[in-house]
Design a protein around this motif. Structure first.
Motif, PDB file in Angstrom:
ATOM      1  N   ARG A   1      30.055  70.603  25.316  1.00 15.01           N
ATOM      2  CA  ARG A   1      30.054  70.008  23.614  1.00 15.01           C
ATOM      3  C   ARG A   1      29.427  68.378  24.251  1.00 15.01           C
ATOM      4  N   ILE A   2      29.851  68.042  25.862  1.00 14.05           N
ATOM      5  CA  ILE A   2      29.709  66.835  26.014  1.00 14.05           C
ATOM      6  C   ILE A   2      29.175  66.938  27.611  1.00 14.05           C
ATOM      7  N   LEU A   3      28.129  66.071  27.510  1.00 17.43           N
ATOM      8  CA  LEU A   3      27.104  66.325  28.990  1.00 17.43           C
ATOM      9  C   LEU A   3      27.126  64.796  29.120  1.00 17.43           C
ATOM     10  N   ASP A   4      27.335  64.637  29.986  1.00 15.19           N
ATOM     11  CA  ASP A   4      26.535  63.147  30.860  1.00 15.19           C
ATOM     12  C   ASP A   4      25.657  63.361  32.235  1.00 15.19           C
ATOM     13  N   LEU A   5      24.588  62.828  32.173  1.00 17.76           N
ATOM     14  CA  LEU A   5      23.767  62.589  32.982  1.00 17.76           C
ATOM     15  C   LEU A   5      23.283  61.686  33.483  1.00 17.76           C
ATOM     16  N   SER A   6      23.993  60.620  33.210  1.00 15.03           N
ATOM     17  CA  SER A   6      23.534  59.243  33.237  1.00 15.03           C
ATOM     18  C   SER A   6      23.516  58.571  34.685  1.00 15.03           C
ATOM     19  N   GLN A   7      22.526  57.765  35.069  1.00 10.30           N
ATOM     20  CA  GLN A   7      22.433  57.157  36.152  1.00 10.30           C
ATOM     21  C   GLN A   7      22.013  57.819  37.226  1.00 10.30           C
ATOM     22  N   ASN A   8      21.554  58.120  37.255  1.00 16.19           N
ATOM     23  CA  ASN A   8      21.177  59.347  38.116  1.00 16.19           C
ATOM     24  C   ASN A   8      19.182  59.008  38.711  1.00 16.19           C
ATOM     25  N   SER A   9      18.108  60.301  39.043  1.00 12.76           N
ATOM     26  CA  SER A   9      17.166  59.482  39.255  1.00 12.76           C
ATOM     27  C   SER A   9      15.576  60.675  37.880  1.00 12.76           C
ATOM     28  N   LEU A  10      16.620  61.113  37.157  1.00  8.99           N
ATOM     29  CA  LEU A  10      15.919  62.182  36.568  1.00  8.99           C
ATOM     30  C   LEU A  10      14.441  61.933  35.769  1.00  8.99           C
ATOM     31  N   GLN A  11      13.931  62.817  36.248  1.00  7.14           N
ATOM     32  CA  GLN A  11      12.081  62.364  35.581  1.00  7.14           C
ATOM     33  C   GLN A  11      12.052  62.866  33.975  1.00  7.14           C
ATOM     34  N   SER A  12      12.567  64.411  34.709  1.00 12.07           N
ATOM     35  CA  SER A  12      11.748  65.271  33.475  1.00 12.07           C
ATOM     36  C   SER A  12      13.212  66.226  32.650  1.00 12.07           C
ATOM     37  N   ILE A  13      12.936  66.161  31.461  1.00  4.44           N
ATOM     38  CA  ILE A  13      14.242  67.094  30.994  1.00  4.44           C
ATOM     39  C   ILE A  13      14.302  68.661  30.569  1.00  4.44           C
TER      40      ILE A  13
END
Length: 584
Positions: A502-514
């Motif tokens: 229900r909640i997914l927090d992927l903030s403050q990373n180096s992701l370039q794509s989803i």
């Protein structure tokens, strides 16, 4: 009406509220005189409860004296301009409600209603109260808000059984010393929205007072005697002329809410930092700084500071979470002070917390400077929640395995390096595990198999922990997953199998794509992708509408979505993405 009156003769209670009555039917005054031949007169009872609320009644006849056994008379929400003198001929009357009328005077005869316990005359046009009210020695609750009363009669000092007094919204200029000193049974006092310029020194004698509301007056000081109000739990003094707070206020050990907003305070006393408050409102004052000791008030859930010329605090701290501000203030304490308070905490607070855990099944030892898990945790086999965050714990003891009832374990901000798999295997009921902000090393590939029932997992700030990619498929019931500040360059692939998320927090990373596979996470309510390197989003993400309520994208170099759409928020972005999907 005949049917109602007949029922009233059997029950002693008559309710004629909301009937658009302009006057009280004469039959009511002659309750038992209306007995018919078929009525069993020996079973009839006199009227004891009469409710006439929410009508348009303009006057009460003196015939009300014909109902001498009345204990309850409710005339609220009518058009009464006065009360009959016969009101004093109701010796059994306990509750009189004449609120929301047009009454401009209470008759002196009210003093003869000697049994009166509750009297509500709020929302009328009264300029004064009769001194005879002081003869109502049983009076416990007096409600007179929203009138134009400028003073209280001295004779009210005789009403020593008074427990609740509400005079909000009048024109009182003072609360007389002799009255306050006589009302030692008071538990609630509301004199807000008046013209008070001070608080009587005798307030200190009100040891039973739980709620004191004096907001929106002209009060310039709080007497030191306030320390005598041992039971005070709520104290409202907003919108006054206070320039200082007495140090004695720090002795109010039961105080949970202290509202001092919109005054002229230049400082908050160090002594008041001893209070165990939940809410402290200091907004709109003249505070330029705060004592570091305020950081020790760890029970605070809400600290309001906006509208102060605070020069020593960043605006982000002032408007941010209370917990962050308290941490900052604690960091400014000298080492001596901090260690001294920590010693006190370890000896007293741990013992107090463990006693409380016997009944609550929860143990909180947050921010205690602990280097090891205290035995109090595992000695209670029935404990369901333990909070050991913000300590210096390096490893979990084997004994913790005995806490088989444990459902929530919070280990945030410690020094744990190794994944405690062997201990977690024994905690089959564990549903929440927070290990964020630890120097956690790589989690074994089978690490999550120890906690298959986990619903909440926070690994934020542990960059090395996911190197080998532990199998998220081992925790299929996961509903909340926090992976902030993990130096992730891509989304872990088997994370897409968490269909209950229900909640997914992927903030403050180096992701370039989803990945496109996010469209399968149909239970998602919140998705935080802020502060990454994402330049484009897959249109399939739009399929998560309407279940996805919050999509956070700020801090990304998104070039494929116009700023005007991003500024409109989650719904607009999801609609935009959905519209880009090729038609089936």
């Amino acid at each position: 009406m005949d049917r109602l009156l007949k029922a009233a003769r059997a029950s002693g209670s008559l309710n004629l509220s909301n009937r658009s009555l302009r006057e009280i039917p004469n039959e009511v005054y002659r309750n038992l005189e209306g007995l018919g031949e078929d009525d069993k007169w020996w079973e009839a009872v006199e009227l004891q409860k009469l409710i006439l609320a929410h009508n348009e009644i303009e006057s009460i006849k003196e015939d009300i004296r014909n109902l001498p056994l009345l204990t309850v008379l409710n005339l609220s929400h009518n058009r009464l301009s006065e009360l009959p003198s016969a009101i004093g001929e109701l010796p059994q009357l306990k509750l009189l409600d004449v609120s929301f009328n047009l009454i401009h005077k209470i008759p002196d005869e009210i003093g003869s209603a000697a049994s009166l316990v509750k009297f509500d005359f709020s929302n009328n046009q009264l300029k004064e109260l009769p001194g005879s009210l002081g003869r109502c020695l049983e009076l416990s609750e007096l409600k007179g808000s929203n009138n134009v009363i400028s003073s209280l009669p001295d004779d009210l000092a005789n009403c020593s059984k008074l427990t609740k007094l509400d005079m909000e919204g009048n024109k009182l200029t003072a609360l007389p010393e002799n009255l306050i000193s006589s009302w030692t049974m008071l538990t609630e006092l509301n004199a807000s929205k008046n013209l008070l310029i001070g608080i009587p020194f005798s307030i200190g004698g009100l040891s039973r007072l739980i709620r004191l509301d004096l907001h929106q007056n002209k009060i310039s000081s709080i007497p030191s005697s306030i320390m005598g109000c041992h039971s005070l739990a709520e104290f409202y003094l907003g919108n006054n002329n206070l320039s200082t707070v007495p140090v004695e206020i720090g002795m109010l050990s039961h105080l949970g809410t202290l509202d001092l907003h919109s005054n002229q305070l230049k400082e908050y006393p160090v002594e008041a930092c001893k209070l165990v408050l939940l809410v402290l409102d200091l907004s709109n004052n003249s505070l330029s700084g705060l004592p570091p000791e305020l950081g020790k008030m760890t029970t605070l859930r809400k600290l309001l500071l906006t509208g102060n010329p605070l020069r020593t605090l960043r605006s982000s701290l002032v408007t941010g979470p209370t917990s962050a501000l308290l941490r900052f203030l604690r960091s400014r304490l000298s080492e001596g002070e901090d260690s001294e308070s920590t010693v006190t905490k370890k000896e007293d607070v741990i013992a107090k917390a463990s006693r409380l855990s016997i009944t609550s099944k929860e143990l909180s030892l947050e921010g205690m400077g602990l280097t090891a898990v205290p035995s109090e945790v595992w000695e209670s086999g029935e404990i369901v929640k333990v909070d050991l965050s913000r300590n210096s714990i390096e490893e979990l003891p084997v004994e913790l395995s005995s806490c088989v009832s444990l459902q929530t374990m919070i280990l945030s901000r410690n020094k744990i390096k190794d994944w405690p798999g062997s201990i977690l295997k024994s905690l089959s009921n564990l549903s929440c595990l927070k290990l964020d902000s630890n120097p956690l090393r790589q989690i074994p590939s089978d690490g999550f198999q120890a906690v298959p029932m986990l619903q909440i997992l926070d690994l934020s700030g542990n960059a090395a922990s996911l190197l080998d990619g532990p199998a998220f498929s081992s925790v299929p019931h996961l509903q909340e997953l926090y992976l902030r500040r993990m130096q992730l360059s891509e989304v872990p692939s088997d994370l897409l199998r968490l269909l209950q998320l229900r909640i997914l927090d992927l903030s403050q990373n180096s992701l370039q794509s989803i990945p496109v596979g996010f469209k399968d996470l149909t239970s998602l309510v919140e998705l935080d992708l802020s502060n990454n390197n994402i330049s484009a989003l897959p249109p399939e993400l739009g399929l998560l509408e309407p279940s996805l309520q919050a999509l956070r994208l700020d801090g990304n170099p998104l070039r494929s979505i116009r700023r005007t759409i991003l500024d409109k928020g989650t719904k607009a972005v999801l609609k935009y993405l959905k519209d880009k999907l090729p038609e089936q």
